[in-house]
Write an enzyme that holds these catalytic residues in place. Structure first.
Site, PDB file in Angstrom:
ATOM      1  N   ASP A  95       0.846  -1.177   0.000  1.00 58.14           N
ATOM      2  CA  ASP A  95       0.000   0.000   0.000  1.00 58.14           C
ATOM      3  C   ASP A  95       0.885   1.232   0.000  1.00 58.14           C
ATOM      4  O   ASP A  95       1.862   1.297   0.755  1.00 58.14           O
ATOM      5  CB  ASP A  95      -0.861  -0.001   1.278  1.00 58.14           C
ATOM      6  N   GLU A 232      -6.501   3.510  -6.104  1.00 58.93           N
ATOM      7  CA  GLU A 232      -7.851   3.539  -5.537  1.00 58.93           C
ATOM      8  C   GLU A 232      -8.463   4.877  -5.953  1.00 58.93           C
ATOM      9  O   GLU A 232      -8.036   5.930  -5.485  1.00 58.93           O
ATOM     10  CB  GLU A 232      -7.775   3.433  -4.012  1.00 58.93           C
ATOM     11  N   HIS A 303     -10.707  -4.421   2.692  1.00 61.95           N
ATOM     12  CA  HIS A 303     -10.734  -4.143   4.135  1.00 61.95           C
ATOM     13  C   HIS A 303     -11.676  -3.013   4.522  1.00 61.95           C
ATOM     14  O   HIS A 303     -11.824  -2.718   5.702  1.00 61.95           O
ATOM     15  CB  HIS A 303      -9.308  -3.806   4.592  1.00 61.95           C
TER      16      HIS A 303
HETATM   17  C1  NOJ Z   1      -8.671   4.191   1.816  1.00 60.21           C
HETATM   18  C2  NOJ Z   1      -8.270   3.012   2.653  1.00 60.21           C
HETATM   19  O1  NOJ Z   1      -8.620   1.840   1.980  1.00 60.21           O
HETATM   20  C3  NOJ Z   1      -8.964   3.184   3.978  1.00 60.21           C
HETATM   21  O2  NOJ Z   1      -8.860   2.045   4.785  1.00 60.21           O
HETATM   22  C4  NOJ Z   1      -8.397   4.401   4.657  1.00 60.21           C
HETATM   23  O3  NOJ Z   1      -9.111   4.662   5.844  1.00 60.21           O
HETATM   24  C5  NOJ Z   1      -8.486   5.630   3.753  1.00 60.21           C
HETATM   25  N1  NOJ Z   1      -8.121   5.364   2.397  1.00 60.21           N
HETATM   26  C6  NOJ Z   1      -7.577   6.705   4.257  1.00 60.21           C
HETATM   27  O4  NOJ Z   1      -6.236   6.313   4.083  1.00 60.21           O
END
Ligand code: NOJ
Length: 514
Positions: A95, A232, A303
């Protein structure tokens, strides 16, 4: 290896496997489960953040991009883990949380120490908030810092300050972070909320004017242009997707988009969109990405999302059938499939019974904000339906609960766990294994075009097509329904018998030579 040849498995380290018994998953635990992942057949893993972090947002609040959190391991054990994955042919992506750091990060500590500190401009400060942006976890996204009398931007928790990507030094630092991990052998990155790194303060928080330029600066370099990257990108529509991952763009390999999972008007709702609607949207997106010539992803879980079998299937009587059906849709789709830990066991939502069982900052903020206006039952039902802790409870390797774990077990550990599933006659894991094998064996499932044949209240049917072959997945969306006429050889089903009717949540796969 082409991206479509990869089958990803997402590991959420804190909840995956706790080798030293301290109540949190760790690197040694991950290493011990590599044979389990290899046997499942996946050939790539995405590891959610386990860098140094105060843990306000479970690791998405990083205080050191170049070190592993001591609760998870250390840098040398982490490198051993990368090597161990590589030794069995599994790629590793990490990540990359580029939009924000923890407010405990040394850069932020410097930045808030005075207005003329050289790190001040690493973050986004304003005398007065320029807009009414809300934090994703509730409340204003602008937090007042009394010491320096300015507001800083935090798109997520107050403890997650947004980086200022307009500052070239920030971009240099982030390129250096990417290079650091590439030098240690990782194969790529899942880029957290990447569409938010460029801001348009007069508009929405996402998709700012310099987004593509910033991404190219990161991933269009000689060192990065061939790595695997998935952004994402919640805000991406067709045009953005073409820009983000068009082959000629030097930006990303692929993106996560969420259209098929955002049909119910909000995260904390019990009024969920149907499986049919999700499939319709998924099919539209598959077709669009094919037309645009870009590689999409296929997934139902991660998640941040409730368990798919509870959301779209039947996590009671037809748990095995609906979990495997959802797996088949993902694994036979066009693009790069992503599975989330526990999906291969048909894990259900947690069904927590008391607010003290939740850990997630988003859930707890939602609870605090709404506890005086919603009835306790309604509030609880909403959190249980949409909350992120559904996906974060301990991975149940066996039936034995671990009392000191950082998050409690769900209600069904004794019944649903890896040991039980692997020895069951109708094993979700074994069916996923077969589906992954099929994807590896059949070029049409990796390279073929996507043709949606039918979506009705009862059935979803699509084919993957090349000049040589056509593979068709026929799905019951819950009820018994006639099998439409499909020519070809029967390859596989999640029921022992294939009759004239599909049984509830049955899938059947046919193969025909073109
Ligand atoms: C997306 C992540 O998948 C999530 O778990 C996180 O809380 C937010 N971005 C902020 O980093």
């Amino acid at each position: 290896m082409k991206p479509q040849d990869l089958v990803f498995y997402q590991i959420y380290p804190r909840s995956f496997c706790d080798a030293n018994g301290d109540g949190e998953g760790d690197v040694a635990g991950i290493i011990s489960k590599i044979p389990y992942l290899k046997d499942l057949g996946v050939n790539a893993v995405w590891i959610s953040p386990c860098f140094r972090s105060p843990g306000v947002d479970s690791g998405y609040d990083i205080s050191d991009y170049r070190d592993i959190d001591p609760r998870t391991g250390d840098l040398s054990s982490f490198c051993r883990m990368i090597d161990a994955f590589h030794a069995v042919g599994i790629k590793v992506i990490l990540d990359f949380v580029a939009n924000h750091t923890s407010t405990e990060h040394p850069w932020f500590l410097e930045a808030k120490s005075s207005k003329d500190n050289p790190y001040r401009d690493y973050y986004i400060w304003r005398k007065t908030p320029p807009n009414d942006w809300q934090s994703a976890f509730g409340g204003s996204a602008w937090e007042y810092d009394a010491a320096t009398e300015e507001y800083y931007l935090h798109s997520y928790a107050v403890e997650q300050a947004d980086l200022n990507w307009e500052n070239p030094k920030v971009r240099e630092e982030m390129c250096a972070v990417v290079d650091f991990w590439l030098d240690l052998g990782v194969d790529g990155f899942r880029c957290d909320v990447l569409d938010q790194i460029s801001k348009d303060f007069a508009g929405q928080n996402g998709n700012g004017p310099r987004l593509h330029e910033f991404i190219r600066e990161l991933f269009g370099r000689e060192k990065t242009k061939d790595i695997f990257t998935v952004g994402e990108c919640w805000s991406a529509d067709g045009e953005n997707v073409r820009q983000l991952c068009g082959a000629d763009r030097g930006e990303l390999t692929t993106v996560f988009t969420f259209g098929h999972l955002c049909l119910d008007g909000g995260k904390f709702t019990t009024d969920r969109a149907s499986l049919k609607e999700a499939c319709r949207r998924l099919a539209e997106w598959q077709t669009l990405c094919e037309t645009l010539g870009v590689i999409n992803t296929a997934f139902f879980e991660n998640h941040d999302l409730p368990r798919a079998v509870s959301r779209f299937g039947d996590d009671g009587q037809y748990r095995y059938e609906s979990a495997t059906l959802l797996g088949a849709i993902v694994l036979l789709s066009r693009g790069v499939p992503f599975l989330y830990q526990g999906q291969e066991l048909g894990l259900t939502n947690s069904h927590y019974t008391d607010v003290s069982m939740f850990r997630d900052v988003e859930i707890l903020n939602y609870y605090e904000t709404n506890k005086d206006t919603l009835s306790p039952d309604e509030l609880f039902a909403r959190i249980c339906a949409g909350g992120r802790d559904n996906a974060r409870r301990p991975m149940p390797w066996d039936e034995i609960s671990q009392d000191n774990f950082w998050i409690p077990d769900g209600t069904r550990r004794a019944e649903i766990n890896a040991r039980a599933d692997l020895s069951a006659q109708r094993s979700v894991y074994r069916t996923f294994q077969r589906l992954i094998d099929l994807r590896k064996a059949e070029p049409a499932l990796r390279e073929g075009g996507f043709v949606c044949r039918e979506i009705t209240d009862d059935r979803f049917v699509f084919s993957r097509v090349t000049a040589e072959e056509e593979i068709t997945l026929v799905c019951s969306l819950g009820k018994s329904t006639p099998i439409p006429s499909c020519e070809g050889e029967l390859l596989f089903s999640n029921y022992e018998k294939v009759g004239e009717d599909l049984l509830p949540y049955q899938f059947v796969i046919f193969k025909k030579r073109s």
